[in-house]
Write a protein that holds these residues in place. Structure first.
Motif, PDB file in Angstrom:
ATOM      1  N   GLY A 145     -41.028  -9.860  57.090  1.00  0.00           N
ATOM      2  CA  GLY A 145     -40.363 -10.433  58.252  1.00  0.00           C
ATOM      3  C   GLY A 145     -41.090 -10.206  59.560  1.00  0.00           C
ATOM      4  N   ASN A 146     -40.391 -10.454  60.655  1.00  0.00           N
ATOM      5  CA  ASN A 146     -40.914 -10.269  62.000  1.00  0.00           C
ATOM      6  C   ASN A 146     -40.706  -8.828  62.475  1.00  0.00           C
ATOM      7  OD1 ASN A 146     -41.495 -13.134  62.343  1.00  0.00           O
ATOM      8  ND2 ASN A 146     -39.286 -13.414  62.594  1.00  0.00           N
ATOM      9  N   ASN A 147     -41.592  -8.364  63.350  1.00  0.00           N
ATOM     10  CA  ASN A 147     -41.448  -7.044  63.975  1.00  0.00           C
ATOM     11  C   ASN A 147     -41.396  -5.931  62.922  1.00  0.00           C
ATOM     12  OD1 ASN A 147     -41.094  -8.486  66.478  1.00  0.00           O
ATOM     13  ND2 ASN A 147     -38.953  -8.802  65.903  1.00  0.00           N
ATOM     14  N   VAL A 148     -42.434  -5.898  62.107  1.00  0.00           N
ATOM     15  CA  VAL A 148     -42.487  -4.962  60.983  1.00  0.00           C
ATOM     16  C   VAL A 148     -43.758  -4.124  61.049  1.00  0.00           C
ATOM     17  CG1 VAL A 148     -42.674  -4.768  58.459  1.00  0.00           C
ATOM     18  CG2 VAL A 148     -41.097  -6.423  59.468  1.00  0.00           C
ATOM     19  N   ILE A 149     -43.631  -2.850  60.708  1.00  0.00           N
ATOM     20  CA  ILE A 149     -44.764  -1.945  60.547  1.00  0.00           C
ATOM     21  C   ILE A 149     -44.864  -1.589  59.073  1.00  0.00           C
ATOM     22  CG2 ILE A 149     -45.712   0.322  61.106  1.00  0.00           C
ATOM     23  CD1 ILE A 149     -44.094   0.130  63.763  1.00  0.00           C
ATOM     24  N   ILE A 150     -46.024  -1.882  58.463  1.00  0.00           N
ATOM     25  CA  ILE A 150     -46.277  -1.520  57.070  1.00  0.00           C
ATOM     26  C   ILE A 150     -47.207  -0.308  57.070  1.00  0.00           C
ATOM     27  CG2 ILE A 150     -47.241  -2.239  54.857  1.00  0.00           C
ATOM     28  CD1 ILE A 150     -44.727  -3.762  55.532  1.00  0.00           C
ATOM     29  N   GLY A 151     -46.774   0.784  56.456  1.00  0.00           N
ATOM     30  CA  GLY A 151     -47.551   2.012  56.459  1.00  0.00           C
ATOM     31  C   GLY A 151     -48.827   1.918  55.644  1.00  0.00           C
ATOM     32  N   ALA A 152     -49.778   2.780  55.946  1.00  0.00           N
ATOM     33  CA  ALA A 152     -51.057   2.824  55.245  1.00  0.00           C
ATOM     34  C   ALA A 152     -50.863   3.093  53.764  1.00  0.00           C
ATOM     35  CB  ALA A 152     -51.947   3.895  55.859  1.00  0.00           C
ATOM     36  N   ASN A 153     -51.718   2.491  52.942  1.00  0.00           N
ATOM     37  CA  ASN A 153     -51.745   2.688  51.488  1.00  0.00           C
ATOM     38  C   ASN A 153     -50.480   2.203  50.778  1.00  0.00           C
ATOM     39  OD1 ASN A 153     -54.354   4.082  51.145  1.00  0.00           O
ATOM     40  ND2 ASN A 153     -53.390   5.666  52.386  1.00  0.00           N
TER      41      ASN A 153
END
Length: 238
Positions: free
Chosen positions: A113-121
């Motif tokens: 979606g919008n305004n999302v942070i996906i963490g590393a790995n």
């Protein structure tokens, strides 16, 4: 600079820069919005087998080592057992204002979606809703964006202090403005003239007017950067 760019073009071709890689993907049929950045594109894999299945919104930041897949090759094993060729494909959609952390993998059929942070790995194998922080293998929502905003806001002073203390310890001198290029709201407001390294941070993205509106409302905790550093030194001497 010209020689360096020529060498990168020779070695990495369309992956020589974020701009060239994004244009290459668009030319192939991917839909990619404005304000997007692919960091270290030579390390990023965005599935080119079915580029029309890729949709990326505006202001998406894709970092080093990220993989985005629109197909799978798992059918090869099934063919070996059952003799059938079974298709494996699915569109990937990434909304606007999204950050994809280093070495994350996004599998076919996923919608972020919008305004999302996906963490590393992270391994993103299912849909991620708007306005959240998600991480893990498999990737799952760990908090809302509002919760993360409050967490990061409350950590600003503590992290700025540690940054200053370790800088002084390591280099034997006070940090300059560049060292605080993400922390300057602690000791700046709209009445101050900002150095370029701080001003450029205000201009990132496409919401500069809103950022300035919030900056005018900002209540700085210190008179200026020197005031902040002096108080840090006083604390250390106590």
């Amino acid at each position: 600079m010209f020689i360096k760019e020529a060498v990168r073009k020779l070695i990495y071709h369309e992956r020589r820069s974020s701009k060239s890689y994004i244009q290459h993907l668009r030319d192939k049929g991917a839909s990619i919005g404005n304000g997007c950045e692919i960091f270290n594109p030579e390390t990023v894999t965005i599935d080119g087998t079915r580029p029309w299945l890729i949709t990326i919104g505006n202001n998406v930041q894709i970092t080093r080592g990220v993989t985005i897949l629109t197909h799978g090759y798992d059918w090869y094993v099934l063919k070996g057992v059952y003799g059938e060729v079974l298709g494996s494909g699915g569109g990937v959609t990434i909304g606007s204002n999204v950050f994809v952390g280093m070495y994350a993998t996004i599998l076919k059929g996923v919608h972020i979606g919008n305004n999302v942070i996906i963490g590393a790995n992270s391994l993103v194998n299912k849909n991620i809703p708007d306005n959240c922080v998600a991480a893990g293998n498999p990737c799952k929502v760990i908090m809302s964006l509002d919760e993360y905003y409050k967490k990061r806001k409350s950590a600003q002073l503590t992290e700025a202090k540690e940054l200053a203390q370790l800088y002084i310890e390591r280099y034997g001198k006070e940090p300059d403005e560049k060292a605080f290029h993400e922390f300057f709201w602690l000791f700046s407001d709209a009445n101050d003239k900002l150095p370029e390294c701080w001003s450029s941070m205000m201009k990132l993205g496409e919401n500069y007017a809103y950022t300035m509106e919030r900056f005018r409302e900002n209540k700085k905790q210190f008179k200026n950067m020197n005031d902040f550093l002096n108080k840090i030194k006083m604390e250390d001497n106590q």
